[in-house]
Write an enzyme that holds these catalytic residues in place. Sequence first.
Site, PDB file in Angstrom:
ATOM      1  N   CYS A 186      -0.665   7.571   9.607  1.00  0.00           N
ATOM      2  CA  CYS A 186       0.209   6.999  10.634  1.00  0.00           C
ATOM      3  C   CYS A 186      -0.529   6.766  11.941  1.00  0.00           C
ATOM      4  O   CYS A 186       0.068   6.487  12.953  1.00  0.00           O
ATOM      5  CB  CYS A 186       1.433   7.875  10.846  1.00  0.00           C
ATOM      6  SG  CYS A 186       1.043   9.503  11.485  1.00  0.00           S
ATOM      7  N   SER A 188       0.731  13.331   6.262  1.00  0.00           N
ATOM      8  CA  SER A 188       0.517  12.047   6.923  1.00  0.00           C
ATOM      9  C   SER A 188      -0.664  12.221   7.874  1.00  0.00           C
ATOM     10  O   SER A 188      -0.622  13.065   8.768  1.00  0.00           O
ATOM     11  CB  SER A 188       1.773  11.638   7.693  1.00  0.00           C
ATOM     12  OG  SER A 188       1.505  10.473   8.427  1.00  0.00           O
ATOM     13  N   TYR A 228       0.694   5.214   1.231  1.00  0.00           N
ATOM     14  CA  TYR A 228       1.071   4.170   2.179  1.00  0.00           C
ATOM     15  C   TYR A 228       0.214   4.233   3.429  1.00  0.00           C
ATOM     16  O   TYR A 228      -0.424   5.248   3.710  1.00  0.00           O
ATOM     17  CB  TYR A 228       2.553   4.302   2.561  1.00  0.00           C
ATOM     18  CG  TYR A 228       2.887   5.530   3.371  1.00  0.00           C
ATOM     19  CD1 TYR A 228       2.778   5.520   4.763  1.00  0.00           C
ATOM     20  CD2 TYR A 228       3.306   6.707   2.753  1.00  0.00           C
ATOM     21  CE1 TYR A 228       3.064   6.649   5.511  1.00  0.00           C
ATOM     22  CE2 TYR A 228       3.600   7.836   3.490  1.00  0.00           C
ATOM     23  CZ  TYR A 228       3.479   7.812   4.875  1.00  0.00           C
ATOM     24  OH  TYR A 228       3.746   8.919   5.615  1.00  0.00           O
TER      25      TYR A 228
END
Length: 950
Positions: free
Chosen positions: A900, A832, A920
Site C-alpha cells: 500500500c 500489507s 494486490y
Amino acid sequence: MAQTLTDKSEAPATHGKWVYLFEEGNAGMRDLLGGKGAGVAEMTQAGLPVPPGFTITTAACNAYYDAGQQFPNGLWDQAKQAMKDVEEKTGKQFGNPSNPLLVSVRSGAKFSMPGMMDTVLNLGLNDETTEGIARQSGNARFAYDAYRRFIQMFGKIVLDIDPDLYEHALEDKKQEAGAATDADLDVAALQQLVERFKAITREQFGRDFPTDPYEQLQQAIAAVFRSWNGERARAYRQSEGIPDDLGTAVNVQTMVFGNMGNDSGTGVAFTRNPSTGEAKLFGEYLINAQGEDVVAGIRTPKPISALHQEMPEAYQEFQDIATRMERHYRDMQDLEFTIERGKLYMLQTRNAKRTAAAAVKVAVDMVNEGSISRQEALMRVDPKHVVQLLLPRFDDQARQQAIDAGKLIASGLNASPGAAVGKAVFDADRAAEQGISGEAIILVRPETSPDDVHGMIAARGILTARGGATSHAAVVARGMGKPCVAGVESLRIDLGARTMTSNGNQVREGDVISIDGATGEVFLGEIPAISPRFSEERELAEILAWSDDIRRLQVWANADYPRDAERAREYGAQGIGLCRTEHMFFEEERLPIVHQMILSAEEANRLQDEVSTLEADAGQRGRQDGRAQEALQTARQRVQSSQAVRDYQDALRKLLPIQTQDFRGILQAMQGLPVVIRLIDPPLHEFLPSYDELIEEVTTLRIRGNDPSELKKKEHLLQTVAGMREQNPMLGLRGIRLGILYPGIIDMQVRAILSAAVQLQAEGVDVRPEIMVPLVGTANEMKTAKERIERVASEVLGESNADVHYKIGTMIEIPRACLTADKIAEDAEFFSFGTNDLTQTAFGYSRDDAEGKFLLKYVEMGILPTNPFQELDRDGVGKLMKMAVQAGRETRPDLEIGICGEHGGDPSSVEFCNSIGLNYVSCSPFRVPVARLAAAQAVIAEQTSRSETR
Ligand code: ADP
Ligand code: MG
Ligand code: MG
C-alpha cells in the site's frame, strides 16, 4: 574491474569486422549498427531506394576509446574498401573532380539521442570537386552553396569552431550584397563566402581546411565517436538511464540533393498522426531544400498532402513505401525522404515518438486492423502515457494558435506531466500565501529546495531554470502529481526585480503563463486546458480491459474518503488497500475533541493502569487480603473522580459516532469489495500545535497578562506537547505502540468500524472490512492487538446479535517484521507492505531529510540508481519483502498480501510485486489505471523472458 577488462579483450566476435555495407545489415542489428544504421539497412534489404552507404559499428566506437582514441586495427582499411563499393554502386568517385561522390556522415546510437553529434552533409567537397559538381549539375550556385554549407558544418561539428563566426560572416555577406535571404546570394557572393569561411577555419583551427576527402572522412568519423562522450550526450544518457558503454555507430551515405531545383525537395513524415494517432500520413516537406532546412524553420514547409498535387508520382511511391514500412515494422514509422530531380530516396525510418493519446489509439487500431496482438498492443503503451492521458492537457488548437502567435517563449525538460495555467510568482512564501487564498499560481524559481515545498504545494505548476529529471523540483512535483517544467536554459530569472525573460520575452510577477509538463513548453498567457474524463477515453478503456484479462495482481486503491473511493472504483480499483483514519481527526469541528482526548489521555491511562495492576494483585492475594482490597477501592475512586478520565472517555464517546459515519461512507462506497482500514498511526503530537508556536503564544499571553484563563489552557497544552516531544518521532511512540499504550483509541476505532459494518449489513450492503494494525515489529505486538480487536469486535457483534465477516492483519513496514513474519502471521490474516516506512527503516533514512539533503545527490552520483522512495529498491527492501512473503505463507498459506505504499503505482515496483507473488497492489486512485496496465505488462514480460530462455 579486472574481470571486465579480460572479458573485453577476449570478445572475439566484434574484432575484425567494423564496417557493414547497408545491404549486410538488418533491423535486428540495432545494438551493433545503431537505430539509424539498422533502419537504413532494413530498408535497403527490402529493396527500397536508399542511397548506398555503410555503417561503422558501435563496437568500433568502443574499441576507439579502448585504444586511447585511435581507430582500431582494420577499421580505416575497411572503411576505404566500403567507399570503393559505394563508388561502384553509384558510378561516382570520392575526390574525383570529373564525377565526384559526396557523402553524409551521420551519428546513430542504439537509442535516438538528441545532444549527440549533428550530421555533416556534402562531405567530399573541395575547390576541385565543387567545380566538378558545378559543371555536372550545370548549376554553379547550387555547388557553391553546398560547399559553403559543408565548410560551415564541418567547422562547427568536426573542428569545434564557434558557429556564430560563420553565421556572422554570412550575415555580413548578405548585407553587403543586399540579399534578403540566403537564397538571394549569387555565385560570386557564395564563392567569396567560401573563401571567408576557409579563412575563419584557418584562424580558429590553426591549419587549412582539409581538402583531401579521405582526411575529411577520417576526421568526421572520429568526431562522431568523440561526440558519444560529449557533455550534452552524457547528460542526456544519465537522465534517460541509457548506459554509457553502448557506443555510437557512424553512417556514411551517398548524398542525394533535394536542393537541385523545383523538381527536388525533402521532408519528414509519420505513417500516422503522432499527436492524435489518426491513421493518415502526416508530415511536411520543402521544395528545393536540403535536409535540415525543414527543421530549421527558415522557410515554412508544406503539409505532406500538398505533395500529392505537386509531385504525384513521388507522392504515390512514398505513400506505398510508408504503408509497407509500417506493416514491415508493425508499428507507426517516422520517415525521412529526399526527392532529387523527381526521384524519391529514403533516408531514415524509425518507430515514431508519439503522444499518450496517439500511443493508445495506434495500439488499439493496430489490433483492430489485425496487425498486432493484444499483448503487443499492451507493451506499446507506456504506463506514463496512461498518467498523461488522465491529466489536464492544453486544447490542441489553442496550443497551436498560441505557437503561431509567438507565445511559446521557452522549452525545457518535461519533468512532470500535466498542464497548468497561473500567475507567475517568484518566491515560495508568496506562492503559498496566494495559492492558499485560491489564486492559480505557477511557482517560478531558478531551482527549488526543501525550503520551497510549501510554495510548491500551493502552486498549480512549477517552472525552474536549472536542474534535470532528478532535480528537487522534478522529483517533488512528480511526487505531488503536479505539472513541472525544469531546466529551461533560455530562462533568465531576476529575483530582485521579480521578472523572468526568455528569448526576449519578459514576464513580470503576476503575469499569467501556461506550462505543459508533458512537453516542457512554456507559454505567455492562458491556454485553455481540457480535463479528460476517464469514462470517455474509449481506447484507454479497451487497453485496460485487455490488461485485466491478463494480469494476476489485483489493483486496489488508497482512499481515505468516500469520494476518493468512488473515483478509485470508477478507475477500476478492486478494493481499498489503505484507508487512513487519522485524516479524519484533522477536520475542523473534530480537532477540539481530538485535543481533549490527547490532553487527558496520559493521566486517564495512568489511573486506569493502576486499577488494572491492583486488580491483578488483589486477584492473586484473594478476597481475604483487606489491604489489597482497600488499595484497589481507593484507585477505583480516583478513577471515578478524575477529571482526566471523564474528559478522555467523553472525547472518545464523541468521536465514536463520527468515526462510525466515516467508515459507513467508505464501506458503502466499496460495497462488495474489501476495505483495509488502518488503526491510528501517527504520533499524537501531530494533532497538536507545534512546540515553538505554543512557546510564542504563552510568552505573549504572559507579557500581556490580561487573559489568565487562556494562559492556563495554553500552558497546559504546552506542557503536554513538551512531554510528548521526541528525538525521532518517526521511530517513537506511534503505530501499534500508541495503540497498546492508549488502547481506548483503538477500542473506539474498532467499535466504529464494526458498528458501521453491522448497520450497513442490516441494510443489505455487502461489507468486507479488514482491520490493519500499523507498525508491528514483534509477534507479541500483533498478538496483543489482535486479542484487543477481537474482544471489542465480539462485544459489538454480541450487542447487536449480528455476524459480520472481518479480517485482522498488519502493515509490514519494519525490517524486523519481515524477519519474523512467520510468527506474526500466526495472528495476522493479511499483510500489507508499507514500503514508504519500510524503505525508511531499511535504509535508515528519514525520507524528508534524505530527499531534502542528500538523496538526489546520491542518485546524481550513481551511488543509488534511482530514488528508492519512488522505485522500490529490489535488492534490499525487495529482499525483505520476499522473505516476509515466504515466511508468512509458510505459517498461513492463504495469507493475503498486498502493498500500500506509493510504490504500488510505480510500474517497475508493480512488476516486482508481481514477481514475488503478492495478491494486490494498492495505489492512489489516480494511478489505478497505470497499475492495471503495469500488472499486465509484468505478466507479458514474464512470459516473453520464459519463452526466450527456452
Ligand atoms: P538526425 O539524427 O538529426 O535526424 P540525420 O543523420 O538523420 O540526423 O540527418 C540530418 C538531415 O540530413 C536529415 O534531414 C537527413 O534526411 C539529411 N541527410 C542525411 N544524410 C543525407 C544524405 N545522404 N543525403 C541527403 N540528405 C541527408
Ligand atoms: Mg542527430
Ligand atoms: Mg534524421
